[in-house]
Design a protein around this motif. Structure first.
Motif, PDB file in Angstrom:
ATOM      1  N   THR A  88       0.845  -1.188   0.000  1.00 18.28           N
ATOM      2  CA  THR A  88       0.000   0.000   0.000  1.00 18.28           C
ATOM      3  C   THR A  88       0.877   1.233   0.000  1.00 18.28           C
ATOM      4  OG1 THR A  88      -1.768  -1.130   1.203  1.00 18.28           O
ATOM      5  CG2 THR A  88      -1.793   1.279   1.254  1.00 18.28           C
ATOM      6  N   TYR A  89       0.558   2.181  -0.875  1.00 12.66           N
ATOM      7  CA  TYR A  89       1.234   3.479  -0.898  1.00 12.66           C
ATOM      8  C   TYR A  89       0.251   4.526  -0.393  1.00 12.66           C
ATOM      9  CZ  TYR A  89       5.081   1.479  -3.459  1.00 12.66           C
ATOM     10  OH  TYR A  89       6.160   0.715  -3.807  1.00 12.66           O
ATOM     11  N   TYR A  90       0.707   5.349   0.531  1.00 13.30           N
ATOM     12  CA  TYR A  90      -0.107   6.410   1.094  1.00 13.30           C
ATOM     13  C   TYR A  90       0.291   7.714   0.416  1.00 13.30           C
ATOM     14  CZ  TYR A  90      -1.074   2.776   4.450  1.00 13.30           C
ATOM     15  OH  TYR A  90      -1.459   1.597   5.023  1.00 13.30           O
ATOM     16  N   LEU A  91      -0.615   8.225  -0.398  1.00 14.97           N
ATOM     17  CA  LEU A  91      -0.373   9.444  -1.151  1.00 14.97           C
ATOM     18  C   LEU A  91      -0.923  10.632  -0.363  1.00 14.97           C
ATOM     19  CD1 LEU A  91      -1.479   8.022  -4.617  1.00 14.97           C
ATOM     20  CD2 LEU A  91       0.790   7.970  -3.581  1.00 14.97           C
ATOM     21  N   THR A  92      -0.877  11.811  -0.947  1.00 11.82           N
ATOM     22  CA  THR A  92      -1.365  13.005  -0.264  1.00 11.82           C
ATOM     23  C   THR A  92      -2.885  12.985  -0.133  1.00 11.82           C
ATOM     24  OG1 THR A  92      -1.486  14.183  -2.363  1.00 11.82           O
ATOM     25  CG2 THR A  92       0.568  14.412  -1.090  1.00 11.82           C
ATOM     26  N   ARG A  95      -5.197   9.700   0.248  1.00 12.51           N
ATOM     27  CA  ARG A  95      -5.384   8.736  -0.834  1.00 12.51           C
ATOM     28  C   ARG A  95      -4.460   7.534  -0.621  1.00 12.51           C
ATOM     29  NH1 ARG A  95      -3.896  11.609  -5.973  1.00 12.51           N
ATOM     30  NH2 ARG A  95      -2.242  12.312  -4.600  1.00 12.51           N
ATOM     31  N   GLU A  96      -5.011   6.355  -0.888  1.00  8.25           N
ATOM     32  CA  GLU A  96      -4.248   5.110  -0.753  1.00  8.25           C
ATOM     33  C   GLU A  96      -4.319   4.328  -2.064  1.00  8.25           C
ATOM     34  OE1 GLU A  96      -5.647   2.833   2.563  1.00  8.25           O
ATOM     35  OE2 GLU A  96      -5.515   4.548   3.926  1.00  8.25           O
ATOM     36  N   LEU A  97      -3.163   3.825  -2.495  1.00 14.31           N
ATOM     37  CA  LEU A  97      -3.074   3.018  -3.713  1.00 14.31           C
ATOM     38  C   LEU A  97      -2.463   1.676  -3.331  1.00 14.31           C
ATOM     39  CD1 LEU A  97      -3.322   2.885  -6.849  1.00 14.31           C
ATOM     40  CD2 LEU A  97      -0.939   3.639  -6.912  1.00 14.31           C
ATOM     41  N   ASP A  98      -3.177   0.599  -3.642  1.00 13.89           N
ATOM     42  CA  ASP A  98      -2.733  -0.745  -3.289  1.00 13.89           C
ATOM     43  C   ASP A  98      -2.334  -1.522  -4.534  1.00 13.89           C
ATOM     44  OD1 ASP A  98      -3.469  -0.503  -0.520  1.00 13.89           O
ATOM     45  OD2 ASP A  98      -5.556  -0.784  -1.126  1.00 13.89           O
ATOM     46  N   TYR A  99      -1.196  -2.219  -4.447  1.00 11.12           N
ATOM     47  CA  TYR A  99      -0.813  -3.233  -5.434  1.00 11.12           C
ATOM     48  C   TYR A  99      -1.111  -4.578  -4.812  1.00 11.12           C
ATOM     49  CZ  TYR A  99       2.031   0.156  -8.046  1.00 11.12           C
ATOM     50  OH  TYR A  99       2.468   1.220  -8.777  1.00 11.12           O
ATOM     51  N   THR A 112      -4.133  -2.866  -9.259  1.00 16.64           N
ATOM     52  CA  THR A 112      -4.118  -1.745  -8.339  1.00 16.64           C
ATOM     53  C   THR A 112      -5.547  -1.460  -7.929  1.00 16.64           C
ATOM     54  OG1 THR A 112      -4.288  -0.081 -10.087  1.00 16.64           O
ATOM     55  CG2 THR A 112      -2.065  -0.696  -9.371  1.00 16.64           C
ATOM     56  N   LYS A 113      -5.698  -1.014  -6.731  1.00 18.41           N
ATOM     57  CA  LYS A 113      -6.995  -0.607  -6.209  1.00 18.41           C
ATOM     58  C   LYS A 113      -6.743   0.628  -5.363  1.00 18.41           C
ATOM     59  CE  LYS A 113     -11.027  -2.263  -3.742  1.00 18.41           C
ATOM     60  NZ  LYS A 113     -11.629  -3.360  -2.992  1.00 18.41           N
ATOM     61  N   ALA A 114      -7.656   1.560  -5.397  1.00 13.72           N
ATOM     62  CA  ALA A 114      -7.453   2.801  -4.669  1.00 13.72           C
ATOM     63  C   ALA A 114      -8.755   3.253  -4.013  1.00 13.72           C
ATOM     64  CB  ALA A 114      -6.941   3.891  -5.613  1.00 13.72           C
ATOM     65  N   ASN A 115      -8.610   4.130  -3.030  1.00 13.42           N
ATOM     66  CA  ASN A 115      -9.783   4.698  -2.384  1.00 13.42           C
ATOM     67  C   ASN A 115     -10.179   6.011  -3.071  1.00 13.42           C
ATOM     68  OD1 ASN A 115      -7.758   6.392  -1.486  1.00 13.42           O
ATOM     69  ND2 ASN A 115      -8.338   6.289   0.678  1.00 13.42           N
ATOM     70  N   PHE A 116      -9.741   6.181  -4.330  1.00  9.91           N
ATOM     71  CA  PHE A 116     -10.054   7.364  -5.136  1.00  9.91           C
ATOM     72  C   PHE A 116     -10.045   6.928  -6.601  1.00  9.91           C
ATOM     73  CE2 PHE A 116      -5.511   7.034  -4.730  1.00  9.91           C
ATOM     74  CZ  PHE A 116      -5.022   7.327  -5.999  1.00  9.91           C
ATOM     75  N   ASP A 117     -10.480   7.783  -7.481  1.00  7.10           N
ATOM     76  CA  ASP A 117     -10.473   7.489  -8.912  1.00  7.10           C
ATOM     77  C   ASP A 117      -9.041   7.606  -9.418  1.00  7.10           C
ATOM     78  OD1 ASP A 117     -10.769   7.314 -11.638  1.00  7.10           O
ATOM     79  OD2 ASP A 117     -12.286   8.893 -11.793  1.00  7.10           O
TER      80      ASP A 117
END
Length: 181
Positions: A88-92, A95-99, A112-117
């Protein structure tokens, strides 16, 4: 006697410190085992905030251990730094982006799955996380894992790509690669 007790205590601490070496210098000599490694490079695309996926067909036995590593330097031209996924990468802005990946006997799907578009990523973020991403798929057949029970500790830290290569005596100098999408 009072002078010997501190010396014995110091010697005991020194012995314990020396014997707690966590370096794994064990190398497994594999014979007649078909370990497979393959690099897959692709760009994640998707619509409607769905999972974005890169697929790779492989022949995977039901007993294989499947490891997938992401090259964190895919777009920089620098030497590869392999990081085990899921990650999981924690962006600004929260926002979270998961591989992650799933597999069956014929295919590995990296997504990839994210909690945003994900289509709203900036150009720099898209280049870092979605465009021209390289993954190394490592298949370890049953029998290469010396763990005896399901919940046992693996024989090597799978998070450390270099430790896996060393432990299983893998040749990663000429890994076949493919480009998808």
């Amino acid at each position: 006697m009072k002078k010997i007790l501190p010396l014995m205590l110091l010697a005991g601490i020194g012995f314990i410190s020396y014997s707690c070496d966590n370096k794994d210098d064990v190398v497994v000599q594999q014979q007649n085992v078909n370990l497979q490694m393959k690099d897959v490079t692709g760009t994640f695309t998707g619509a409607n905030n769905a999972n974005w996926t890169i697929s790779q067909g492989l022949n995977i036995k039901s007993t294989d251990v499947v490891l997938v590593y992401r090259n964190m330097n895919s777009n920089s031209g620098a030497s590869a730094i392999w990081q085990l996924i899921p990650k999981t990468y924690y962006l600004t802005n929260g926002r979270e982006l998961d591989y992650n990946f799933i597999f069956n006997s014929q295919n590995v799907d990296i997504n990839t799955k994210a909690n945003f578009d994900q289509s709203t990523l900036t150009g720099t973020e898209a280049n870092t996380y979605l465009i021209n991403q390289t993954f190394r798929i490592v298949l370890l057949p049953a029998g290469t894992n010396t763990s005896k029970t399901v919940n046992a500790t693996p024989p090597v830290d799978y998070n450390d790509y270099n430790a896996v290569v060393k432990y299983y005596n893998l040749d990663d100098s000429n890994v076949p690669s493919t480009r998808v999408n």
